[in-house]
Write a protein that holds these residues in place. Structure first.
Motif, PDB file in Angstrom:
ATOM      1  N   LEU A 211       0.842  -1.195   0.000  1.00  0.00           N
ATOM      2  CA  LEU A 211       0.000   0.000   0.000  1.00  0.00           C
ATOM      3  C   LEU A 211       0.876   1.243   0.000  1.00  0.00           C
ATOM      4  O   LEU A 211       1.565   1.538   0.971  1.00  0.00           O
ATOM      5  CB  LEU A 211      -0.922  -0.008   1.222  1.00  0.00           C
ATOM      6  CG  LEU A 211      -1.776   1.243   1.443  1.00  0.00           C
ATOM      7  CD1 LEU A 211      -2.726   1.462   0.274  1.00  0.00           C
ATOM      8  CD2 LEU A 211      -2.547   1.130   2.758  1.00  0.00           C
ATOM      9  N   ASP A 212       0.839   1.978  -1.108  1.00  0.00           N
ATOM     10  CA  ASP A 212       1.617   3.207  -1.263  1.00  0.00           C
ATOM     11  C   ASP A 212       0.797   4.367  -0.730  1.00  0.00           C
ATOM     12  O   ASP A 212      -0.238   4.724  -1.286  1.00  0.00           O
ATOM     13  CB  ASP A 212       1.939   3.414  -2.747  1.00  0.00           C
ATOM     14  CG  ASP A 212       2.906   4.570  -2.977  1.00  0.00           C
ATOM     15  OD1 ASP A 212       3.103   5.382  -2.049  1.00  0.00           O
ATOM     16  OD2 ASP A 212       3.439   4.664  -4.092  1.00  0.00           O
ATOM     17  N   THR A 213       1.270   4.972   0.357  1.00  0.00           N
ATOM     18  CA  THR A 213       0.534   6.058   1.006  1.00  0.00           C
ATOM     19  C   THR A 213       1.071   7.434   0.624  1.00  0.00           C
ATOM     20  O   THR A 213       0.667   8.440   1.204  1.00  0.00           O
ATOM     21  CB  THR A 213       0.585   5.917   2.534  1.00  0.00           C
ATOM     22  OG1 THR A 213       1.937   6.111   2.987  1.00  0.00           O
ATOM     23  CG2 THR A 213       0.102   4.547   2.977  1.00  0.00           C
TER      24      THR A 213
ATOM     25  N   HIS B  44      -2.594   2.304  -4.408  1.00  0.00           N
ATOM     26  CA  HIS B  44      -2.246   3.676  -4.031  1.00  0.00           C
ATOM     27  C   HIS B  44      -3.414   4.365  -3.356  1.00  0.00           C
ATOM     28  O   HIS B  44      -4.464   4.589  -3.974  1.00  0.00           O
ATOM     29  CB  HIS B  44      -1.818   4.479  -5.267  1.00  0.00           C
ATOM     30  CG  HIS B  44      -1.492   5.907  -4.954  1.00  0.00           C
ATOM     31  ND1 HIS B  44      -2.038   6.966  -5.642  1.00  0.00           N
ATOM     32  CD2 HIS B  44      -0.694   6.442  -4.004  1.00  0.00           C
ATOM     33  CE1 HIS B  44      -1.578   8.092  -5.148  1.00  0.00           C
ATOM     34  NE2 HIS B  44      -0.760   7.800  -4.148  1.00  0.00           N
TER      35      HIS B  44
ATOM     36  N   GLU C 186      -3.324   7.750  -0.951  1.00  0.00           N
ATOM     37  CA  GLU C 186      -2.525   8.736  -0.224  1.00  0.00           C
ATOM     38  C   GLU C 186      -3.052   8.881   1.210  1.00  0.00           C
ATOM     39  O   GLU C 186      -4.263   8.849   1.451  1.00  0.00           O
ATOM     40  CB  GLU C 186      -2.566  10.088  -0.931  1.00  0.00           C
ATOM     41  CG  GLU C 186      -1.627  11.107  -0.308  1.00  0.00           C
ATOM     42  CD  GLU C 186      -1.575  12.424  -1.068  1.00  0.00           C
ATOM     43  OE1 GLU C 186      -0.990  13.383  -0.529  1.00  0.00           O
ATOM     44  OE2 GLU C 186      -2.123  12.491  -2.181  1.00  0.00           O
ATOM     45  N   TRP C 187      -2.153   9.057   2.154  1.00  0.00           N
ATOM     46  CA  TRP C 187      -2.512   9.038   3.567  1.00  0.00           C
ATOM     47  C   TRP C 187      -3.564  10.079   3.926  1.00  0.00           C
ATOM     48  O   TRP C 187      -4.397   9.857   4.829  1.00  0.00           O
ATOM     49  CB  TRP C 187      -1.271   9.215   4.444  1.00  0.00           C
ATOM     50  CG  TRP C 187      -0.623  10.566   4.362  1.00  0.00           C
ATOM     51  CD1 TRP C 187       0.342  10.962   3.487  1.00  0.00           C
ATOM     52  CD2 TRP C 187      -0.900  11.695   5.193  1.00  0.00           C
ATOM     53  NE1 TRP C 187       0.686  12.268   3.713  1.00  0.00           N
ATOM     54  CE2 TRP C 187      -0.064  12.748   4.755  1.00  0.00           C
ATOM     55  CE3 TRP C 187      -1.772  11.934   6.250  1.00  0.00           C
ATOM     56  CZ2 TRP C 187      -0.074  14.017   5.342  1.00  0.00           C
ATOM     57  CZ3 TRP C 187      -1.788  13.193   6.838  1.00  0.00           C
ATOM     58  CH2 TRP C 187      -0.939  14.216   6.381  1.00  0.00           C
TER      59      TRP C 187
ATOM     60  N   ASN D 186      -7.324   9.286   4.448  1.00  0.00           N
ATOM     61  CA  ASN D 186      -7.835   8.727   5.694  1.00  0.00           C
ATOM     62  C   ASN D 186      -8.505   9.782   6.574  1.00  0.00           C
ATOM     63  O   ASN D 186      -9.138   9.442   7.570  1.00  0.00           O
ATOM     64  CB  ASN D 186      -6.698   8.091   6.498  1.00  0.00           C
ATOM     65  CG  ASN D 186      -6.091   6.891   5.820  1.00  0.00           C
ATOM     66  OD1 ASN D 186      -6.793   5.987   5.399  1.00  0.00           O
ATOM     67  ND2 ASN D 186      -4.768   6.884   5.701  1.00  0.00           N
TER      68      ASN D 186
ATOM     69  N   TYR E  97     -11.072   1.263   1.546  1.00  0.00           N
ATOM     70  CA  TYR E  97     -10.043   0.245   1.383  1.00  0.00           C
ATOM     71  C   TYR E  97     -10.572  -1.002   0.678  1.00  0.00           C
ATOM     72  O   TYR E  97      -9.872  -1.592  -0.158  1.00  0.00           O
ATOM     73  CB  TYR E  97      -9.430  -0.104   2.741  1.00  0.00           C
ATOM     74  CG  TYR E  97      -8.429   0.931   3.201  1.00  0.00           C
ATOM     75  CD1 TYR E  97      -7.151   0.963   2.659  1.00  0.00           C
ATOM     76  CD2 TYR E  97      -8.776   1.904   4.130  1.00  0.00           C
ATOM     77  CE1 TYR E  97      -6.232   1.919   3.062  1.00  0.00           C
ATOM     78  CE2 TYR E  97      -7.869   2.867   4.537  1.00  0.00           C
ATOM     79  CZ  TYR E  97      -6.596   2.873   3.990  1.00  0.00           C
ATOM     80  OH  TYR E  97      -5.699   3.836   4.367  1.00  0.00           O
TER      81      TYR E  97
ATOM     82  N   CYS F 122       2.434  -1.189   4.387  1.00  0.00           N
ATOM     83  CA  CYS F 122       2.297   0.240   4.056  1.00  0.00           C
ATOM     84  C   CYS F 122       3.664   0.877   3.845  1.00  0.00           C
ATOM     85  O   CYS F 122       4.600   0.593   4.586  1.00  0.00           O
ATOM     86  CB  CYS F 122       1.574   0.980   5.168  1.00  0.00           C
ATOM     87  SG  CYS F 122      -0.021   0.282   5.607  1.00  0.00           S
TER      88      CYS F 122
END
Length: 231
Positions: free
Chosen positions: A168-170, A194, A196-197, A200, A217, A230
């Motif tokens: 998982l690319d954040t 992908h 991005e954080w 969230n 998700y 991650c």
């Protein structure tokens, strides 16, 4: 009902809960840049900006040495392993998350992130101090490493073909799609999902409720039974 429907609500704390229990029970750590801490912080909060501390070679021997240094730094900055440690930055962000993860990896289980960070604290009309806090003398921060919380590059590479494994690319879109290189080469781990954080978080910078996160998700293929790494 558990806070926001989370499976592990003990990993976060709301500004209201912290405001109503602001005592010696917690060791509070402000992870923002120094100038922001000086301008105002939660009363009694220690200051430790961890963002500049990183490691390129994360093989076990190198990482173990690095984490010994982190544990020593925690002790020098007065972070008390006998208390629940509250990490915060301006939002539910990457500064506080880094401190939280370091504690988890070192084996300290009583850690929480302030949901929404300092912005949430201000919105809750929490008191603010501009007085610096001298780090107290505390015991050596214990190292009971939980190696399972980390995967080095070789282990990740060996798992890429496994059906139950998800990387998982954040990072940002620019990094994931190779338009910006903040590593030796641009791009992403092959097959990465992908998200991005910042996705969230809600508009205020607090974590979204569990139902919204689960929907996001699952739509990306990250479901129960998958092993998620991650980065």
């Amino acid at each position: 009902m558990a806070y926001k429907g989370y499976e592990n609500p003990q990993l976060v704390i709301s500004a209201e809960e912290l405001k109503n229990s602001l005592d010696d029970t917690y060791c509070i750590v402000d992870t923002r840049p120094t100038h922001e801490y000086i301008q105002g912080h939660i009363p009694g909060a220690l200051h430790l900006d961890l963002f500049g501390l990183s490691l390129i070679n994360t093989r076990k021997e190198t990482l173990d040495t690095f984490m010994w240094m982190i544990a020593y730094l925690f002790q020098q900055r007065g972070i008390d392993p006998a208390k629940t440690i509250i990490w915060y930055d301006n939002i539910s962000g990457i500064y506080a998350s880094r401190g939280f993860w370091f504690c988890e990896y070192l084996g300290h289980q009583e850690n929480r992130v302030l949901d929404g960070g300092f912005n949430a604290w201000l919105a809750a009309e929490g008191s603010v101090s501009t007085e610096g806090v001298e780090p107290p003398k505390v015991p050596q921060f214990p190292i009971e490493t939980i190696h399972e919380l980390h995967m080095d590059a070789n282990l990740i590479h060996s798992n890429l073909t496994q059906d139950d494994f998800v990387s998982l690319d954040t990072r940002t879109d620019e990094e994931h799609y190779g338009r910006v290189a903040r590593a030796k080469r641009a791009g992403a781990i092959p097959g990465s999902v992908h998200i991005e954080w910042v996705n969230n978080l809600d508009d205020s910078g607090a974590f979204k409720p569990a139902a919204e996160l689960r929907e996001m998700y699952e739509a990306a293929g990250i479901t129960h039974g998958k092993r998620v790494m991650c980065y």
